[in-house]
Write an enzyme that holds these catalytic residues in place. Sequence first.
Site, PDB file in Angstrom:
ATOM      1  N   GLN B 126       1.006  -0.936   0.287  1.00  0.00           N
ATOM      2  CA  GLN B 126       0.057  -0.111  -0.156  1.00  0.00           C
ATOM      3  C   GLN B 126       0.840   1.456   0.237  1.00  0.00           C
ATOM      4  O   GLN B 126       1.639   1.462   1.065  1.00  0.00           O
ATOM      5  CB  GLN B 126      -0.747  -0.138   1.076  1.00  0.00           C
ATOM      6  CG  GLN B 126      -1.847   0.854   1.449  1.00  0.00           C
ATOM      7  CD  GLN B 126      -2.301   1.149   2.411  1.00  0.00           C
ATOM      8  OE1 GLN B 126      -2.916   0.831   3.953  1.00  0.00           O
ATOM      9  NE2 GLN B 126      -4.036   0.260   2.293  1.00  0.00           N
ATOM     10  N   GLY B 127       0.592   2.043  -1.061  1.00  0.00           N
ATOM     11  CA  GLY B 127       1.617   3.497  -0.889  1.00  0.00           C
ATOM     12  C   GLY B 127      -0.054   4.370  -0.241  1.00  0.00           C
ATOM     13  O   GLY B 127      -0.009   4.729  -1.793  1.00  0.00           O
ATOM     14  N   SER B 129       0.127   6.774   3.048  1.00  0.00           N
ATOM     15  CA  SER B 129       1.026   7.442   4.164  1.00  0.00           C
ATOM     16  C   SER B 129       1.996   8.023   3.482  1.00  0.00           C
ATOM     17  O   SER B 129       2.312   7.131   2.830  1.00  0.00           O
ATOM     18  CB  SER B 129       1.484   6.820   5.571  1.00  0.00           C
ATOM     19  OG  SER B 129      -0.272   6.247   6.232  1.00  0.00           O
ATOM     20  N   SER B 161       3.680  -1.596   3.378  1.00  0.00           N
ATOM     21  CA  SER B 161       4.240  -2.783   4.378  1.00  0.00           C
ATOM     22  C   SER B 161       4.890  -3.480   3.413  1.00  0.00           C
ATOM     23  O   SER B 161       3.798  -3.698   2.181  1.00  0.00           O
ATOM     24  CB  SER B 161       3.155  -3.689   5.547  1.00  0.00           C
ATOM     25  OG  SER B 161       3.054  -2.276   6.551  1.00  0.00           O
ATOM     26  N   GLU B 244     -11.062  -2.855   5.176  1.00  0.00           N
ATOM     27  CA  GLU B 244     -10.315  -3.607   6.455  1.00  0.00           C
ATOM     28  C   GLU B 244     -11.171  -4.106   7.602  1.00  0.00           C
ATOM     29  O   GLU B 244     -10.439  -4.435   7.970  1.00  0.00           O
ATOM     30  CB  GLU B 244      -9.491  -1.332   6.201  1.00  0.00           C
ATOM     31  CG  GLU B 244      -8.023  -1.974   7.673  1.00  0.00           C
ATOM     32  CD  GLU B 244      -7.295  -0.766   7.615  1.00  0.00           C
ATOM     33  OE1 GLU B 244      -7.631  -0.445   6.608  1.00  0.00           O
ATOM     34  OE2 GLU B 244      -5.920  -1.479   7.644  1.00  0.00           O
ATOM     35  N   GLU B 357      -6.814   7.785  18.679  1.00  0.00           N
ATOM     36  CA  GLU B 357      -6.959   8.985  18.818  1.00  0.00           C
ATOM     37  C   GLU B 357      -7.966   9.274  17.744  1.00  0.00           C
ATOM     38  O   GLU B 357      -8.716   9.726  17.928  1.00  0.00           O
ATOM     39  CB  GLU B 357      -5.754   9.829  18.907  1.00  0.00           C
ATOM     40  CG  GLU B 357      -4.753   9.533  20.216  1.00  0.00           C
ATOM     41  CD  GLU B 357      -3.966   8.581  20.278  1.00  0.00           C
ATOM     42  OE1 GLU B 357      -3.948   7.892  19.036  1.00  0.00           O
ATOM     43  OE2 GLU B 357      -4.530   8.215  21.376  1.00  0.00           O
TER      44      GLU B 357
END
Lengths: 326, 373
Positions: B126-127, B129, B161, B244, B357
């Site tokens: 996954q690209g 962040s 990852s 997800e 959070e």
Amino acid sequence: MSFDLNRSEDQRQILDAAGALLATGFPVARLREGRPDDLAPLAEFGAFSLSVPEPEGGAGFTLVEEALLHALLGRHLVSPRALAATLAAAVARRAGMADLAAAFAGLERQACLAVASGGDILLLDPANAEMALLFEDRGLALVEIAHAQPEAGLGRSLAVARMPGDAGAVARSDDARVLATADLLVSAQLLGVAEATRDLAVAYAGLRQQFGKPIGAFQAIKHHCANMAIAAEMLSAQLDIAAIALADGRPDAEFQVAALRRLAPRTALANARACVQIHGGIGFSAEADAHHFVKQAHLLSRLGEARPILDLPAPMAPLRPAHERT
Amino acid sequence: MQLKTTPEDEAFRAAARQWLLANVPAARAPHEGRAASDFARAWLARCRQGGWAGIGWPKEFGGQGLPPQRILIWYEEYVRARAPSALDCTFVGLNHAGPTLIACGTDEQKAFHLPRILSGEALWCQGFSEPGSGSDLASLKTTGTVDGDHLVVNGQKIWSSYSDVADFQELLIRTEPGSKRHKGLSWVICDMRTPGITVRPIVNMAGVSHFAEVFYDDVRIPLSNVVGALNDGWRVAMTTLGFERKTAAMGLQFELSVKVEDLIALAGPQPGTALAERLADLRAEAAALRAMTYRMVLREPATQSDGSMMRLHFAELAQRIYRTAMDIIGPEALVDNDWSHDYLEAYSETIAGGTAEIQRNIIAERVLGLPRE
């Protein structure tokens, strides 16, 4: 459908009806007046024999509907005498005393809850009760009330009385299913407290303004509310699973009820505490409703104890030994 | 509201259990690198041979198309048989990219990529962040400029990852010049062998590397690799992040029940101790997480927000389980072993995929209706 967790039409109907009855007849605000609850409308509704088969005079629902009903009773802080009527009837029924059971469910014979304390028995909201449904060490007993002295209850708002602990029992039960039912319904009422306090706190956070905005706009308050929501959701899911398991007599029923009963008190108490906190100064006063939930949570938490969950077989035990280290 | 299984469901459970016990590898999965990807591919291939790959995928795309109760049964048997963690190199393909392509891809994209994902031939990463865009993903800056029938990509991604072993990447980039936040983004399929891509592995606090920084230096990606419309990538990405919380979550969540049983076995009888109370709590909480998982699958509505509550409960329970493990193993906590390794890896549970959070903010705002900040 046979494998889904949506409420059926029948379930929705009975619970909506109960909800409407409670909303009009048992609004939480009534606690400010300090009058004991008149449970007759609930008896007429069949609330105290909901899972008794129709041929035996009950409403013919299952423990699932009964648990969900008790969650509603918990939400509305209905007197513990409602639980007493239900459980006293169950103990009597199990002891073969069908007439006495019917009398409890119809409120012709009045019962209240009780817990042992040292050499005494504490009666909880006794009102006009003649018999006490006593939570003993892993058992329930029906005891005649005698020599009871009223006493100031927790925060001077719970109604309690004290009587000597050496009273004889009219009936006793250590039947696993009766005890599991008691644990289930106590937990259901605790869930009601957890959900009501979440909702009360969220409503207040949306209304109360400070620094030019509702306090719910601030992250600290948001996170308290989120924690309440997660805890209530977790307990609610476990209630569904435990109620279904017990209703169906599944092998993991005792385990699921033990898990539920272990988690319920801390969930209700934590949510009730957070609800006071979010209400600020008002929450600390006797005038607001928040404190009643704290006290009810303590009362319900004192009713028996979860079965030791480590002593029970786990449904998700591994089927093979752990891996070798690579 | 019922949980009545049919005789066919029970036969399915028995068949799953028998196959799993006969086929689960004896050794634990390697932690990183080529050894990890080989292991993951081999396991997926074996599952596919047995007819157990793509459990949650629709039949028309090569999956098993199982109804919810069978998926639950499969994952319960899976974790009890100690099958390899679902969170391996095949995770992104099976549980993110694949489902996104199913939902938003063209027929050509589906026909090419889906079979390769299911067979393990193609691993995905996954690209999303970036160093400056974590919780605030919409602020991302990696750009794609249209040049003929290609996009030319420049920028950087992080925490990707398995990008050191992946064949393809689901890449979210800014393709509309001057656009802000979630407007003007595109979700593209990036072939990791394209010239101009540099992967720099990052070591995590467990001392292993299974994620990386990825640098893009004039990387040319065909426009036909855009999934959904150009500049409509945020919508496509939201599909991804919604997935997800579905099928893959089941395995991870049920696994905690087995971990608790392992902890109880590890501790041995401890009647009346504080540790026994903690273990009892963990057993009860794992049971409740399993109940929440059932509810996610078996109740409407199952929304992203419901998923947030469960995801957060899972993350924090996992961390508590491993903290307890560290207490039980005592001085051996200072040595690299399975428990101490998993304990350190679990720090990412409240950070990756939306921090705790942020999840709390989402719950407060979208589930409870509290005002946005």
